[in-house]
Design a protein around this motif. Structure first.
Motif, PDB file in Angstrom:
ATOM      1  N   ALA A 636       0.919  -1.024  -0.084  1.00  0.00           N
ATOM      2  CA  ALA A 636       0.163  -0.062   0.189  1.00  0.00           C
ATOM      3  C   ALA A 636       0.980   1.684   0.113  1.00  0.00           C
ATOM      4  O   ALA A 636       0.536   2.227  -0.484  1.00  0.00           O
ATOM      5  CB  ALA A 636      -0.460  -0.090   1.302  1.00  0.00           C
ATOM      6  N   LEU A 637       2.296   1.198   0.662  1.00  0.00           N
ATOM      7  CA  LEU A 637       2.529   2.070   0.762  1.00  0.00           C
ATOM      8  C   LEU A 637       3.963   2.198  -0.164  1.00  0.00           C
ATOM      9  O   LEU A 637       3.858   3.937  -0.791  1.00  0.00           O
ATOM     10  CB  LEU A 637       3.566   1.892   2.128  1.00  0.00           C
ATOM     11  N   ARG A 638       4.081   1.648  -1.040  1.00  0.00           N
ATOM     12  CA  ARG A 638       5.495   1.976  -2.152  1.00  0.00           C
ATOM     13  C   ARG A 638       5.660   2.710  -2.939  1.00  0.00           C
ATOM     14  O   ARG A 638       6.164   3.874  -3.416  1.00  0.00           O
ATOM     15  CB  ARG A 638       5.687   0.208  -2.517  1.00  0.00           C
ATOM     16  N   GLN A 639       4.182   2.700  -3.537  1.00  0.00           N
ATOM     17  CA  GLN A 639       3.508   2.874  -4.949  1.00  0.00           C
ATOM     18  C   GLN A 639       3.110   4.793  -4.722  1.00  0.00           C
ATOM     19  O   GLN A 639       3.489   6.079  -5.305  1.00  0.00           O
ATOM     20  CB  GLN A 639       2.490   2.107  -5.734  1.00  0.00           C
ATOM     21  N   ILE A 695      -4.542  12.895  -3.290  1.00  0.00           N
ATOM     22  CA  ILE A 695      -6.363  12.687  -3.554  1.00  0.00           C
ATOM     23  C   ILE A 695      -5.911  11.351  -4.375  1.00  0.00           C
ATOM     24  O   ILE A 695      -6.736  10.695  -4.485  1.00  0.00           O
ATOM     25  CB  ILE A 695      -6.292  13.681  -4.771  1.00  0.00           C
ATOM     26  N   ILE A 696      -5.372  11.843  -5.870  1.00  0.00           N
ATOM     27  CA  ILE A 696      -5.016  10.590  -6.362  1.00  0.00           C
ATOM     28  C   ILE A 696      -5.428   9.285  -5.226  1.00  0.00           C
ATOM     29  O   ILE A 696      -5.845   7.744  -5.949  1.00  0.00           O
ATOM     30  CB  ILE A 696      -4.375  10.753  -6.925  1.00  0.00           C
ATOM     31  N   CYS A 697      -3.820   9.093  -5.014  1.00  0.00           N
ATOM     32  CA  CYS A 697      -3.693   8.256  -3.801  1.00  0.00           C
ATOM     33  C   CYS A 697      -5.002   7.987  -3.203  1.00  0.00           C
ATOM     34  O   CYS A 697      -4.889   6.670  -2.794  1.00  0.00           O
ATOM     35  CB  CYS A 697      -2.047   8.873  -3.299  1.00  0.00           C
ATOM     36  N   ILE A 698      -4.860   8.735  -2.535  1.00  0.00           N
ATOM     37  CA  ILE A 698      -6.581   8.089  -1.470  1.00  0.00           C
ATOM     38  C   ILE A 698      -7.201   7.896  -2.386  1.00  0.00           C
ATOM     39  O   ILE A 698      -7.914   6.718  -1.870  1.00  0.00           O
ATOM     40  CB  ILE A 698      -6.290   9.411  -0.473  1.00  0.00           C
ATOM     41  N   ILE A 699      -7.338   8.409  -3.336  1.00  0.00           N
ATOM     42  CA  ILE A 699      -8.880   7.275  -3.778  1.00  0.00           C
ATOM     43  C   ILE A 699      -8.270   6.278  -4.456  1.00  0.00           C
ATOM     44  O   ILE A 699      -9.219   4.840  -3.880  1.00  0.00           O
ATOM     45  CB  ILE A 699      -9.712   8.323  -5.003  1.00  0.00           C
ATOM     46  N   TRP A 700      -7.452   5.831  -4.494  1.00  0.00           N
ATOM     47  CA  TRP A 700      -6.150   4.055  -5.173  1.00  0.00           C
ATOM     48  C   TRP A 700      -6.507   3.801  -4.020  1.00  0.00           C
ATOM     49  O   TRP A 700      -6.895   2.494  -3.822  1.00  0.00           O
ATOM     50  CB  TRP A 700      -5.514   4.807  -5.319  1.00  0.00           C
ATOM     51  N   LEU A 701      -6.531   3.947  -2.412  1.00  0.00           N
ATOM     52  CA  LEU A 701      -6.546   2.883  -1.655  1.00  0.00           C
ATOM     53  C   LEU A 701      -7.743   2.711  -1.324  1.00  0.00           C
ATOM     54  O   LEU A 701      -7.837   1.944  -0.472  1.00  0.00           O
ATOM     55  CB  LEU A 701      -5.503   3.829  -0.668  1.00  0.00           C
ATOM     56  N   THR A 702      -8.625   3.817  -1.228  1.00  0.00           N
ATOM     57  CA  THR A 702     -10.084   3.195  -0.807  1.00  0.00           C
ATOM     58  C   THR A 702     -10.662   2.673  -1.869  1.00  0.00           C
ATOM     59  O   THR A 702     -11.287   1.938  -1.092  1.00  0.00           O
ATOM     60  CB  THR A 702     -10.647   4.371  -0.244  1.00  0.00           C
ATOM     61  N   SER A 703     -10.280   2.888  -2.945  1.00  0.00           N
ATOM     62  CA  SER A 703     -11.529   2.059  -3.916  1.00  0.00           C
ATOM     63  C   SER A 703     -10.454   0.200  -4.035  1.00  0.00           C
ATOM     64  O   SER A 703     -11.115  -0.308  -4.135  1.00  0.00           O
ATOM     65  CB  SER A 703     -10.935   2.246  -4.719  1.00  0.00           C
ATOM     66  N   SER A 704      -9.336   0.443  -4.399  1.00  0.00           N
ATOM     67  CA  SER A 704      -8.856  -1.391  -4.561  1.00  0.00           C
ATOM     68  C   SER A 704      -7.340  -1.057  -4.154  1.00  0.00           C
ATOM     69  O   SER A 704      -6.490  -0.570  -5.643  1.00  0.00           O
ATOM     70  CB  SER A 704      -8.835  -0.493  -6.487  1.00  0.00           C
ATOM     71  N   GLY A 726      -3.928  -3.513  -7.762  1.00  0.00           N
ATOM     72  CA  GLY A 726      -5.247  -3.304  -7.285  1.00  0.00           C
ATOM     73  C   GLY A 726      -5.804  -2.219  -8.173  1.00  0.00           C
ATOM     74  O   GLY A 726      -6.626  -3.489  -9.028  1.00  0.00           O
ATOM     75  N   SER A 727      -5.292  -1.257  -9.158  1.00  0.00           N
ATOM     76  CA  SER A 727      -6.606  -0.594 -10.055  1.00  0.00           C
ATOM     77  C   SER A 727      -4.835  -0.751 -11.124  1.00  0.00           C
ATOM     78  O   SER A 727      -4.504   0.631 -11.134  1.00  0.00           O
ATOM     79  CB  SER A 727      -6.942   0.734  -8.987  1.00  0.00           C
ATOM     80  N   PRO A 728      -5.224  -1.280 -12.051  1.00  0.00           N
ATOM     81  CA  PRO A 728      -3.713  -0.182 -12.839  1.00  0.00           C
ATOM     82  C   PRO A 728      -4.242   1.468 -13.269  1.00  0.00           C
ATOM     83  O   PRO A 728      -3.292   2.139 -13.847  1.00  0.00           O
ATOM     84  CB  PRO A 728      -3.405  -1.263 -13.860  1.00  0.00           C
ATOM     85  N   VAL A 729      -5.097   1.576 -13.470  1.00  0.00           N
ATOM     86  CA  VAL A 729      -5.742   2.583 -14.085  1.00  0.00           C
ATOM     87  C   VAL A 729      -5.300   3.601 -13.110  1.00  0.00           C
ATOM     88  O   VAL A 729      -4.255   4.540 -13.145  1.00  0.00           O
ATOM     89  CB  VAL A 729      -7.526   3.065 -14.066  1.00  0.00           C
ATOM     90  N   ALA A 730      -5.786   3.720 -11.336  1.00  0.00           N
ATOM     91  CA  ALA A 730      -5.331   4.277 -10.891  1.00  0.00           C
ATOM     92  C   ALA A 730      -3.842   4.550 -10.493  1.00  0.00           C
ATOM     93  O   ALA A 730      -3.170   5.555 -10.817  1.00  0.00           O
ATOM     94  CB  ALA A 730      -5.888   3.965  -9.033  1.00  0.00           C
ATOM     95  N   PHE A 731      -2.932   3.801 -10.769  1.00  0.00           N
ATOM     96  CA  PHE A 731      -1.212   3.490 -10.489  1.00  0.00           C
ATOM     97  C   PHE A 731      -0.845   4.046 -12.046  1.00  0.00           C
ATOM     98  O   PHE A 731       0.141   4.961 -11.924  1.00  0.00           O
ATOM     99  CB  PHE A 731      -0.635   1.599 -11.063  1.00  0.00           C
ATOM    100  N   TRP A 732      -0.798   4.418 -13.487  1.00  0.00           N
ATOM    101  CA  TRP A 732      -0.786   4.893 -14.368  1.00  0.00           C
ATOM    102  C   TRP A 732      -1.088   6.662 -13.886  1.00  0.00           C
ATOM    103  O   TRP A 732      -1.166   7.239 -14.365  1.00  0.00           O
ATOM    104  CB  TRP A 732      -1.395   3.927 -15.756  1.00  0.00           C
ATOM    105  N   CYS A 733      -2.617   6.972 -13.529  1.00  0.00           N
ATOM    106  CA  CYS A 733      -3.014   8.056 -13.392  1.00  0.00           C
ATOM    107  C   CYS A 733      -2.395   9.319 -12.268  1.00  0.00           C
ATOM    108  O   CYS A 733      -1.294   9.960 -12.680  1.00  0.00           O
ATOM    109  CB  CYS A 733      -4.498   7.854 -11.933  1.00  0.00           C
TER     110      CYS A 733
END
Length: 837
Positions: A636-639, A695-704, A726-733
């Motif tokens: 959860a922390l590394r990215q 904000i992007i990371c919070i959304i990522w961690l809470t959704s997937s 989890g979410s490749p979309v969030a990672f690339w965002c």
């Protein structure tokens, strides 16, 4: 034909002569051969005839068996001809030479039972005929399965086992020795056809394949014999099953021997396995090592003495004795006009006359060796079976009989069907203490001896007993064989191979060759992740998900667990570089704080420089989160940590670039940008740039949120412990937003690169962003093309490289002035230098 005075007669059918030898014309039909054309006298069959006579004479002397009843006998030589066998049967039924069906010229029944014939080819039509009149027929050698059909052959019995049991025995032998590629030879008779079909049906249940199957002619044909020999020679099958009566197979074996076809193992059926005529010494190179099924052997007491006392002058009612004498002593009676081809061939013109003074005791021939009587013993038991049945009929007590109202049959005037009743139920123990009886199908005990032909030191072929097949034993234990006693062709002790394709070792599977039998295949190694742990596996087995196949593909082994560990060299190196890389910005920060009053440090917003150095220090340290076994927290922390820290770093660079542009433009008269100069704007840019990434990371961690997983598919033989994003979309965002900040910073710095003044950092920012963007553009294909720990290593390398690029381009020039050129670290010098540009 011979009949002594007695109350009852039984008849025996024997084939003593073989009509056509290999010197006969191939176009002569059996029915057209005259008795004068008899070619070969067969001693083996003649001993069978004598064993019947011996048994009858022994019974007549036995006061406990058929007392006051004398048995007679009639003997018919069928000469291996079906027509002759049927003609003899009709003679017996009608009681006269003129054959009139459904007519019997005598008022009582002279015929007790028929013993014979030897061949199934003759026994089948005989049984059809005799069954119509319910005359009991007991064969001592006919093994065809069809004769077990009591609907077709209600009065047929036999003292040997059936073709079905023989076929099953052959199949067991083939499987025991691992022979899966064989040839089959059968005689051109009904028995041959039945045997072929029975064996094929049995082999269809196994993995044994047939390379060829040929029919051996019963009348010598050079064309057919040469064809079969050529097939044998060309075939890759090294084991040939021979189901032919010895008289039929001898011409073929002579041709095979003449062509010097060796290296073949012959598996002989009962029909020829013990034949001395077949296993002649001059065929030793061909037939040594032959293995065969044989009837159970026994030593009949008194038979040898009986045979040694045969004499043409003293023995009465005995056919062919003069011919027998000529055969064993190689002489000719002066009054005998019949001249045998065999004798002519062997002694040529040196013919000696028979005198009758010759002594049988001086002969050393197998005819007198009764210690291993097999078919002879079968004939002996057949005669005794008929005698015991007749004894039961004779001793029947009125009122207790098996027929209507408890009646018994009259021993002098009984009907054939009455004796047939007793033969069906006969059960006795013979002189050798063996039980003799018939099952419901009229068959004897299902057992065979196994014999093996050896070449002795004196150059003679002799067979030895090497085991037994007894189907009365529990399944799986029927075959008893002494493997150490076996000798094969060429004198070898090792079991010969006979396969179309060599066995596939463990780790390989069999792949059938198109258009060929299943025994012909190629061996293909199992694919990765599959194994075969047995020889000749048809399919490979898939290893469990957490296991993998070893290099030989014969065992599943646990997969290697892979992740970037602190215990391996790569992990130690990257961790060391990360720590060192974090110390550099810390050292520079310390230097800046120590020289914070100098013009170089004060120039262009020193607070942003402090924050940027702190962010770069965190960038290097966040690489440590990527090293070690992934768990939920580190995944959860590394990215997210990396993304937020880098967003902070790039936002600081963007803020510095914008401040440079605004500062220079604010110096122009009447500029409205003066109000934007100060810490407020830079803090806002840094805060907003970083906040959006947060904000992007919070959304990522809470959704997937990212989570650890075992990747078993990416690399064969490995379990990669990795973080699923989890979410490749969030990672690339997250990466895309960071790239957007870097691109904007690069563009702004590039446009401001030519602004005057020595405090202008635009050039350095341009180079730093160029390095940053280049590194991360190169990272994307490298990241996507790697797996496992190397994918993590690529990301760590990108983080360290981009951090180093920012650090070197932005701070090394200032450190150079501060530490190495303090003489120019003055406001006047810097302003003068700037004004010159």
């Amino acid at each position: 034909y011979s009949l002594p005075n007695g109350n009852h007669n039984r008849s025996g059918f024997f084939s003593i002569y073989l009509y056509c030898s290999q010197h006969c014309s191939s176009n002569i039909m059996q029915e057209l051969i005259e008795p004068s054309q008899l070619q070969r006298f067969i001693l083996r069959q003649y001993r069978w005839l004598q064993s019947m006579i011996f048994a009858i004479e022994e019974i007549n002397k036995n006061p406990n068996l058929l007392p006051n009843i004398t048995l007679g006998y009639g003997i018919y030589d069928t000469c291996f001809l079906i027509s002759t066998a049927l003609e003899g049967s009709m003679w017996l039924i009608t009681g006269q030479e003129e054959l009139i069906p459904n007519y019997r010229c005598t008022s009582h029944t002279p015929l007790v039972a028929i013993i014979g014939d030897a061949t199934s080819g003759a026994s089948i039509p005989m049984a059809r005929l005799l069954g119509l009149y319910h005359y009991p027929q007991i064969s001592y050698y006919a093994a065809a399965d069809i004769l077990s059909d009591k609907f077709q052959f209600p009065s047929f019995f036999r003292t040997i086992t059936t073709t079905e049991i023989q076929s099953l025995s052959i199949a067991r032998l083939l499987l025991h020795f691992g022979w899966t590629w064989i040839g089959i030879l059968v005689e051109d008779t009904d028995f041959g056809e039945i045997s072929m079909q029975s064996l094929k049906e049995e082999l269809a249940k196994t993995n044994v394949c047939i390379s060829f199957s040929e029919i051996v002619p019963t009348i010598y044909s050079p064309t057919k014999i040469n064809h079969i020999a050529d097939v044998i020679k060309k075939s890759s099958a090294n084991v040939i099953v021979n189901i032919c009566f010895d008289a039929y197979i001898v011409p073929l074996m002579e041709e095979v021997s003449n062509q010097n076809i060796t290296g073949k193992t012959w598996l002989a059926s009962v029909s020829s396995s013990t034949s001395r005529d077949l296993f002649k010494n001059h065929r030793a190179r061909t037939l040594t090592g032959a293995i065969g099924l044989a009837l159970p052997k026994s030593n009949i007491p008194g038979l040898r003495h009986f045979l040694l006392n045969l004499h043409p002058f003293t023995s009465q009612y005995n056919m062919y004795l003069e011919t027998f004498w000529e055969e064993v002593f190689y002489c000719k009676w002066a009054n005998n006009d019949t001249y045998h081809t065999m004798i002519t061939n062997e002694i040529g013109n040196n013919i000696k006359l028979c005198t009758g003074k010759e002594n049988l005791n001086e002969l050393n021939i197998s005819f007198f060796d009764v210690s291993e009587s097999r078919t002879t013993y079968s004939v002996y038991n057949a005669v005794y079976a008929a005698a015991h049945a007749l004894h039961e009929l004779y001793t029947c007590k009125p009122g207790q009989g098996p027929f209507g109202n408890g009646t018994c049959a009259n021993i002098h005037y009984f009907e054939p069907w009455q004796l047939l009743h007793y033969i069906k139920n006969v059960h006795f123990v013979n002189k050798l203490s063996e039980e003799i009886y018939f099952d419901k199908k009229g068959n004897s005990l299902p057992m065979f001896d196994l014999i093996n032909w050896h070449l002795n030191t004196d150059g003679n072929l002799e067979y030895v007993d090497v085991g037994r097949i007894d189907f009365r034993l529990p399944p799986g234990k029927e075959l008893i064989i002494n493997n150490t006693a076996l000798m094969w062709n060429g004198g070898h002790k090792e079991v010969p191979r006979s396969v179309c394709s060599e066995s596939c070792p463990p780790g390989y599977r069999k792949a059938a060759r198109p258009g060929e039998q299943i025994c012909c295949f190629d061996c293909i190694q199992c694919s990765e992740g599959e194994i075969s742990n047995q020889t000749d596996s048809s399919d490979c087995l898939q290893c469990p998900d957490d296991h993998w196949s070893n290099a030989r593909r014969d065992k599943c082994i646990p997969k290697l667990i892979e992740f970037l560990s602190y215990k391996e060299t790569l992990g130690v190196i990257l961790a060391s570089i990360s720590i060192v890389s974090s110390l550099l910005p810390a050292a520079i920060l310390y230097t800046f704080l120590k020289y914070h009053e100098t013009p170089v440090v004060k120039a262009n917003n020193c607070e942003l420089s402090y924050l940027l150095l702190f962010a770069l220090m965190l960038c290097s340290l966040c690489c440590l989160i990527f090293i070690g076994r992934p768990v939920a927290v580190t995944c959860a922390l590394r990215q997210t940590a990396f993304g937020i820290v880098f967003a902070l770093s790039v936002s600081c660079v963007l803020a510095k670039t914008i401040i440079v542009v605004i500062a220079f433009n604010a110096t122009k008269p009447n500029s409205s940008l003066k109000k934007w100069v100060g810490h407020k704007l830079s803090n806002t840019i840094v805060s907003m740039g970083t906040l959006l990434q947060v904000i992007i990371c919070i959304i990522w961690l809470t959704s997937s949120p990212p989570f650890p997983q075992q990747n078993m598919k990416s690399e064969p033989g490995k379990i990669i412990i990795e973080c699923n994003e989890g979410s490749p979309v969030a990672f690339w965002c997250m990466l895309g937003y960071m790239g957007l900040l870097a691109t904007v910073s690069f563009i702004v710095a590039f446009l401001a690169r030519n602004l005057p003044d020595s405090f202008n950092e635009a050039k350095f920012i341009t180079f730093s962003m160029l390095v940053f963007v280049t590194v991360w553009l190169s990272f994307i294909p490298a990241y996507l093309s790697t797996r496992g720990k190397y994918m993590v290593a690529v990301e760590i390398f990108a983080i360290l490289t981009s951090s180093a690029g920012l650090l070197i381009c932005l701070f090394f020039p200032k450190c150079y002035i501060i530490l190495l050129r303090p003489d120019i670290n003055t406001r006047e010098y810097l302003m003068g230098k700037g004004s010159q540009q």
